[in-house]
Design a protein around this motif. Sequence first.
Motif, PDB file in Angstrom:
ATOM      1  N   LEU A 169      61.283  43.489  37.239  1.00 53.25           N
ATOM      2  CA  LEU A 169      60.564  43.732  38.341  1.00 53.25           C
ATOM      3  C   LEU A 169      61.200  44.468  39.569  1.00 53.25           C
ATOM      4  CD1 LEU A 169      58.762  40.032  38.567  1.00 53.25           C
ATOM      5  CD2 LEU A 169      57.774  42.183  37.625  1.00 53.25           C
ATOM      6  N   LEU A 170      62.585  43.937  39.736  1.00 54.22           N
ATOM      7  CA  LEU A 170      63.486  44.704  40.853  1.00 54.22           C
ATOM      8  C   LEU A 170      63.545  46.256  40.745  1.00 54.22           C
ATOM      9  CD1 LEU A 170      65.224  44.526  43.195  1.00 54.22           C
ATOM     10  CD2 LEU A 170      66.982  43.867  41.707  1.00 54.22           C
ATOM     11  N   HIS A 171      63.645  46.677  39.335  1.00 52.00           N
ATOM     12  CA  HIS A 171      64.029  48.070  39.090  1.00 52.00           C
ATOM     13  C   HIS A 171      62.502  48.774  39.282  1.00 52.00           C
ATOM     14  CE1 HIS A 171      68.073  48.807  37.698  1.00 52.00           C
ATOM     15  NE2 HIS A 171      67.917  47.488  36.921  1.00 52.00           N
ATOM     16  N   ALA A 172      61.491  48.192  38.956  1.00 49.67           N
ATOM     17  CA  ALA A 172      60.077  48.497  39.509  1.00 49.67           C
ATOM     18  C   ALA A 172      59.976  48.642  40.692  1.00 49.67           C
ATOM     19  CB  ALA A 172      59.176  47.784  38.657  1.00 49.67           C
ATOM     20  N   LEU A 173      60.395  47.720  41.715  1.00 51.23           N
ATOM     21  CA  LEU A 173      60.042  47.977  42.949  1.00 51.23           C
ATOM     22  C   LEU A 173      60.940  48.902  43.521  1.00 51.23           C
ATOM     23  CD1 LEU A 173      60.345  44.025  44.150  1.00 51.23           C
ATOM     24  CD2 LEU A 173      58.552  45.681  44.360  1.00 51.23           C
ATOM     25  N   ILE A 174      62.164  49.292  42.915  1.00 51.09           N
ATOM     26  CA  ILE A 174      62.970  50.173  43.547  1.00 51.09           C
ATOM     27  C   ILE A 174      62.669  51.782  43.029  1.00 51.09           C
ATOM     28  CG2 ILE A 174      65.358  51.386  43.284  1.00 51.09           C
ATOM     29  CD1 ILE A 174      66.404  48.747  42.711  1.00 51.09           C
ATOM     30  N   ASP A 175      61.860  51.640  41.855  1.00 49.46           N
ATOM     31  CA  ASP A 175      61.287  52.918  41.550  1.00 49.46           C
ATOM     32  C   ASP A 175      59.951  53.180  42.433  1.00 49.46           C
ATOM     33  OD1 ASP A 175      62.881  53.290  39.397  1.00 49.46           O
ATOM     34  OD2 ASP A 175      61.493  52.444  37.931  1.00 49.46           O
ATOM     35  N   ASP A 176      59.267  52.300  42.773  1.00 47.74           N
ATOM     36  CA  ASP A 176      58.155  52.585  43.984  1.00 47.74           C
ATOM     37  C   ASP A 176      58.734  52.904  45.225  1.00 47.74           C
ATOM     38  OD1 ASP A 176      55.928  51.860  42.489  1.00 47.74           O
ATOM     39  OD2 ASP A 176      56.195  49.674  42.369  1.00 47.74           O
ATOM     40  N   LEU A 177      59.822  52.299  45.370  1.00 46.82           N
ATOM     41  CA  LEU A 177      60.440  52.774  46.727  1.00 46.82           C
ATOM     42  C   LEU A 177      60.970  54.233  46.714  1.00 46.82           C
ATOM     43  CD1 LEU A 177      61.534  52.437  49.612  1.00 46.82           C
ATOM     44  CD2 LEU A 177      63.565  51.378  48.585  1.00 46.82           C
ATOM     45  N   THR A 178      61.433  54.561  45.512  1.00 48.96           N
ATOM     46  CA  THR A 178      62.143  56.025  45.609  1.00 48.96           C
ATOM     47  C   THR A 178      61.101  57.123  45.211  1.00 48.96           C
ATOM     48  OG1 THR A 178      62.453  55.443  43.203  1.00 48.96           O
ATOM     49  CG2 THR A 178      64.402  55.142  44.601  1.00 48.96           C
ATOM     50  N   ALA A 179      59.705  56.711  44.782  1.00 49.20           N
ATOM     51  CA  ALA A 179      58.698  57.324  44.578  1.00 49.20           C
ATOM     52  C   ALA A 179      58.170  57.776  45.987  1.00 49.20           C
ATOM     53  CB  ALA A 179      57.715  56.796  43.672  1.00 49.20           C
ATOM     54  N   ARG A 180      58.122  56.749  46.717  1.00 46.87           N
ATOM     55  CA  ARG A 180      57.545  57.013  48.212  1.00 46.87           C
ATOM     56  C   ARG A 180      58.690  57.649  49.037  1.00 46.87           C
ATOM     57  NH1 ARG A 180      57.070  52.300  52.634  1.00 46.87           N
ATOM     58  NH2 ARG A 180      59.194  53.090  52.626  1.00 46.87           N
ATOM     59  N   THR A 181      59.849  57.313  49.079  1.00 46.99           N
ATOM     60  CA  THR A 181      60.925  58.031  49.581  1.00 46.99           C
ATOM     61  C   THR A 181      62.159  58.390  48.786  1.00 46.99           C
ATOM     62  OG1 THR A 181      60.429  56.550  51.586  1.00 46.99           O
ATOM     63  CG2 THR A 181      62.640  57.865  51.930  1.00 46.99           C
ATOM     64  N   PRO A 182      61.978  59.632  48.355  1.00 47.46           N
ATOM     65  CA  PRO A 182      62.757  60.063  47.367  1.00 47.46           C
ATOM     66  C   PRO A 182      64.255  59.802  47.649  1.00 47.46           C
ATOM     67  CG  PRO A 182      60.918  61.618  47.464  1.00 47.46           C
ATOM     68  CD  PRO A 182      61.142  60.526  48.565  1.00 47.46           C
ATOM     69  N   ALA A 183      64.711  60.155  48.660  1.00 44.94           N
ATOM     70  CA  ALA A 183      66.158  60.006  48.884  1.00 44.94           C
ATOM     71  C   ALA A 183      66.417  59.087  50.414  1.00 44.94           C
ATOM     72  CB  ALA A 183      66.930  61.306  49.199  1.00 44.94           C
ATOM     73  N   PRO A 184      66.144  57.818  50.405  1.00 43.36           N
ATOM     74  CA  PRO A 184      66.247  56.938  51.487  1.00 43.36           C
ATOM     75  C   PRO A 184      67.780  56.860  51.741  1.00 43.36           C
ATOM     76  CG  PRO A 184      65.836  55.562  49.545  1.00 43.36           C
ATOM     77  CD  PRO A 184      65.811  56.914  49.207  1.00 43.36           C
ATOM     78  N   ARG A 185      68.150  57.706  52.722  1.00 42.37           N
ATOM     79  CA  ARG A 185      69.485  57.593  53.254  1.00 42.37           C
ATOM     80  C   ARG A 185      70.064  56.459  54.288  1.00 42.37           C
ATOM     81  NH1 ARG A 185      72.010  58.665  48.587  1.00 42.37           N
ATOM     82  NH2 ARG A 185      71.488  60.635  47.729  1.00 42.37           N
ATOM     83  N   HIS A 186      68.972  55.968  55.246  1.00 36.65           N
ATOM     84  CA  HIS A 186      69.073  55.138  55.897  1.00 36.65           C
ATOM     85  C   HIS A 186      68.638  53.939  55.776  1.00 36.65           C
ATOM     86  CE1 HIS A 186      69.914  58.740  58.335  1.00 36.65           C
ATOM     87  NE2 HIS A 186      69.065  59.434  58.060  1.00 36.65           N
ATOM     88  N   PRO A 187      69.295  52.809  56.001  1.00 40.49           N
ATOM     89  CA  PRO A 187      68.847  51.456  55.670  1.00 40.49           C
ATOM     90  C   PRO A 187      67.549  51.174  56.309  1.00 40.49           C
ATOM     91  CG  PRO A 187      71.263  51.339  56.584  1.00 40.49           C
ATOM     92  CD  PRO A 187      70.600  52.632  56.822  1.00 40.49           C
ATOM     93  N   GLU A 188      67.005  51.626  57.348  1.00 42.71           N
ATOM     94  CA  GLU A 188      65.854  51.364  57.869  1.00 42.71           C
ATOM     95  C   GLU A 188      64.715  51.662  56.924  1.00 42.71           C
ATOM     96  OE1 GLU A 188      67.421  54.781  60.134  1.00 42.71           O
ATOM     97  OE2 GLU A 188      68.145  52.886  59.516  1.00 42.71           O
ATOM     98  N   HIS A 189      65.014  52.754  56.281  1.00 41.99           N
ATOM     99  CA  HIS A 189      64.002  53.295  55.153  1.00 41.99           C
ATOM    100  C   HIS A 189      63.915  52.230  54.004  1.00 41.99           C
ATOM    101  CE1 HIS A 189      64.582  57.538  57.108  1.00 41.99           C
ATOM    102  NE2 HIS A 189      64.068  56.738  57.904  1.00 41.99           N
ATOM    103  N   LEU A 190      64.706  51.298  53.806  1.00 38.55           N
ATOM    104  CA  LEU A 190      64.730  50.435  52.469  1.00 38.55           C
ATOM    105  C   LEU A 190      63.512  49.492  52.808  1.00 38.55           C
ATOM    106  CD1 LEU A 190      68.364  50.260  51.732  1.00 38.55           C
ATOM    107  CD2 LEU A 190      66.704  52.007  51.072  1.00 38.55           C
ATOM    108  N   GLU A 191      62.424  49.593  52.908  1.00 41.97           N
ATOM    109  CA  GLU A 191      61.269  48.630  53.053  1.00 41.97           C
ATOM    110  C   GLU A 191      60.636  48.388  51.553  1.00 41.97           C
ATOM    111  OE1 GLU A 191      58.868  49.995  56.164  1.00 41.97           O
ATOM    112  OE2 GLU A 191      60.216  49.974  57.695  1.00 41.97           O
ATOM    113  N   LEU A 192      60.352  47.204  51.721  1.00 42.64           N
ATOM    114  CA  LEU A 192      59.515  46.636  50.397  1.00 42.64           C
ATOM    115  C   LEU A 192      58.309  47.728  50.030  1.00 42.64           C
ATOM    116  CD1 LEU A 192      59.430  45.120  47.854  1.00 42.64           C
ATOM    117  CD2 LEU A 192      57.923  43.624  49.273  1.00 42.64           C
ATOM    118  N   THR A 193      58.218  48.272  48.729  1.00 44.15           N
ATOM    119  CA  THR A 193      57.084  48.867  48.216  1.00 44.15           C
ATOM    120  C   THR A 193      56.647  48.298  46.893  1.00 44.15           C
ATOM    121  OG1 THR A 193      57.905  50.961  49.633  1.00 44.15           O
ATOM    122  CG2 THR A 193      56.100  51.326  47.971  1.00 44.15           C
ATOM    123  N   ALA A 194      55.499  47.908  46.826  1.00 40.73           N
ATOM    124  CA  ALA A 194      55.009  47.267  45.696  1.00 40.73           C
ATOM    125  C   ALA A 194      53.880  48.149  45.257  1.00 40.73           C
ATOM    126  CB  ALA A 194      54.637  45.823  45.684  1.00 40.73           C
ATOM    127  N   ALA A 195      53.872  49.028  44.347  1.00 46.74           N
ATOM    128  CA  ALA A 195      52.761  49.884  43.905  1.00 46.74           C
ATOM    129  C   ALA A 195      52.678  49.950  42.342  1.00 46.74           C
ATOM    130  CB  ALA A 195      53.092  51.321  44.583  1.00 46.74           C
TER     131      ALA A 195
END
Length: 1013
Positions: free
Chosen positions: A288-314
């Motif tokens: 589940l954790l890896h899936a959440l990270i996959d959803d996050l990177t799908a929305r923000t391909p290169a999140p380089r700032h901590p404030e961009h690391l918001e939960l994305t459940a898709a």
Amino acid sequence: MQKSAFPFHYFPFPGPLEDRSRGHPTGLDNNQAVSNSYAHNQATPRRFTHRGTQAVKLVERELHLSSLKSMLAHSIAEDSRAAVLTGPVASGKSALAQALVEHAHDLGAQVLQTRCSPAEEHLRLETVRQLLDMRPKHNSVIEIPLGPSYSSSNPAQKPAPRRPLDPGRLTARDFGDLLLELSAEIPVLIVVDDFEYADETSAEYLSHAVRRIRSSRVMTVIATKNGPGPRTVRRTAELLRNPHCCPIRLRPLSRPAVGDLLTQRLGTPAKKSATDQHYAASGGNPLLLHALIDDLTARTPAPRHPEHLELTAAEHYAQAVITCLYRSTPDLTRTAAALAVLGDTPRPDLFEHLLQDPSTTAEQALQQLTASGTTTPGGRFRHPAARQAVLTATDTATRTELNLRAAHWLYQRAEPAPRIARHLLAAGHAREPWQTTVLREAAAEALHRQDTEHAVSCLELAHTQCTDDTLRTELTIELAEATWPDSPLTAMRRMLPLHTQAHDRPLEHRHGLALAKTLLRSGRFDAAQDVLDRLEPTPDPHTSTDLYIFDKWLETSYPRFGQRFRTRPAPPPPPQPLPTGTETYLHAIEMLATVLRSDAHDEVITIAEETLRNCPADDRTMEAASTLIAALFYADRTDTLATQCDRLLTQATQRHAPAWQAVLSSLKAQIAYRQGDINTTIRHARHALTAMSPQSWGVGIGVPLSSLLMGAAMAADHTTAEQALHHPVPETLHETRFGIHYRHARGTYYLTTGRPQLALRELLTCGDLMTQWHMDTPSLVPWRLDAAQAYLHLGRPDQAAQLLDEQTRTHPTTSNRITGMTLRLHAATQPPHHRTPLLHHAITLLTPTGDRLELTRALADQTHTHTHTGNTTAAHHTRRQTLDLINQSGATALHTLLQPQPPTPHTDTPQPTRTNPPATTHTNTGTGTGTGTGTTPHTGTTQPHPRDHHLLSTAEHRVATLVARGYTNRQVARHLYITNSTVEQHMTRVYRKLNITRRTDLPTWLTHPHTNT
């Protein structure tokens, strides 16, 4: 949607499943973990699992992997070991085993690896066959880099002859012998994943092999998920009986490990908030954790700032949840479906009822779901997307069955209707009578709490599946009533066809009255009468209340129809107590009736104002609130009314209720006009007409049309005024209170455009109807005052004075606004030297009322009075005040009030004589609701001078001026928006007053611009 950068999503990748503070895994102590230097040197985990191009190492599994490597080293040294990996679904067992497999490959060991499947658990020896199929082919050369003692040049290590394999005849001993033969050539690592799905015979063979090959170079790793099933427990216990078999339990990831994995996968430090969110949504489950990270990177391909690391459940997260469930037992899948159907707070007894498994309690089922990471220990899905994924993956038949079972169970225990209705809506089923009853009750409660959408959903389901014709008609009415605030036209279309159905099926009083109200609003009075005639008397007190309120509603809005309806016995007073919404509306409708009869006292009006201030803007009380606004408007309490109307209109806009927006905008337009705010009047009148269609307005359209017509007339916007004047209206409009407003608006427009005869006809008709309907209050429509103004336009001050005397006699106590208007008009019938005190008193009364239009007219009359009496300083002052008010109000048409006026003859001043007969010198005053000139007459006769254009009324002067300029009668009519007949009548009077016979004899001073009015 953008694809994830990682191609593999749902195999459990290495992840931190155990807190480092927990020490070594269960079954291993520190000595075993580092039993020899070889294993110790290999303990450091390597980057071996790849997601895309980024290497991901195991997190929080270092001790587990170190222990397994140590056991492999022992096995290579002919001290066979076995390990049983247990843990929840997708907890990382396969990833950990794969890490050991890659390590074994590096050491040159032979790996026999398989993953069991539920589809193969009934195939005898299928698991064994798959393991043996991975043996090296005969004559293959295998190099084992384990030192001289294990060199292939050692004669003791030469391969023995291979025996032919027939799995069908293979015995447990044969399987053990094959493993021993292979291990004599090369160390062997056996890995069996998802052992719970292995066929029974293969499980026995593996258990036998673990017991028999104790002193060999074979290591066995069995991975199985936790489960309460007896077979899984028995198999695990059988393996763990062997002293060289070690249990290794994988636990969910810790919170710090989740943060480490986020940082590793995303390449940027994870904030605590992001870590907490991902930990809460995954429960430490690596899949589940890896899936959440996959959803996050799908929305923000290169999140380089901590404030961009918001939960994305898709979609990745949803698929991972389904993967967890389908890799579990079928019982767990149904458990998740039952939990998803029940929502976040399931009742344990209802939950067990849906499980249909007497051997499993709700607590046990929830423990399994919690272990999978999809739910919390309290039985809540860790994220709404998880619940939605389960519902989506559950087939329709199962969802329907679970929801219907839940609804019936709740109904049998007399649970609240909204709780039962939620399951009926989810099932889309309401064919049983009790289900229809529940849905109607739930709709009523939803309307009470302002959840119109839910109420409509309940009623639509009940209506769609209802087979009883009478009940279906009642549901249609209830559905239309619930729909009206949001979609009045839809509600109207639902209701109107029911009239024909009512012929065959009797309706309850409440539904019959609702249908009659709709028919009356649409102008179908005969159809409404037919519905009411079919209602049968009933002693029900609630019906008496409904009839009493309906009678008051007719009295105040449909008086002519109400007089026919009241030929029946009068309904008794309503019983007490009443529901809050009904009681508020009853008081409001009684207040309106009292004001229209001119019987309202200040105490009653004050109570109405307090009630309106405390009235919330919801569907139950909005009709009462709008009725109170109308009552207070007719009581001339516009000073505080505007604020309350704005409050309710704002709330109706936020509520997205177009019907209430239209009604309140119409009321706001009336208030704005009475306050002299013309721009606001036009804006709100237009909004009222666009927020609700003419079909939805029905006869009520007369109110916004009247505001638009009067506002446009004051703004000198003749195009808009003509459009409003010729807008189609129902014929029955003129039998309602709304028709009074519409007739008065037309009279106002005719006065403004110089057509006093037409205005007088409309205004006198208003007076006849208002008197006949017992609502002759000047605050509704000041018809006597406006008709007096029309008489002054026509040069008939005696009739004007009679109406003013009648106004004073019939309404001795009125508001300051009405009294001020009366005084202003009364001054217009007096000689100039008698007008000043009357106008001064009128201005004093009108100033605090906020009616800028009437105050403007009074000040304009005062300006002309000062001019006639020679007080130029006072005239200049009042003229400036008048202009300021005109600019503030936006009433452009009132500029004509300040046009220079010809001198008014006085009885004590000698006048030139003419040979023509004496003529009356009464002229138009320009006061009241017309634009006018602002001059005032006195009674008496003089001989006209050739340039005495004061002999002509304003309308006559306009017509004669255009004719003198060469206009034809038709052109004059088109220019002044009057008929040809009216032009001819005006010219006949002009010829008579000027003592001429044809238009070529018209005096030239008529063409001078400065004399035009």
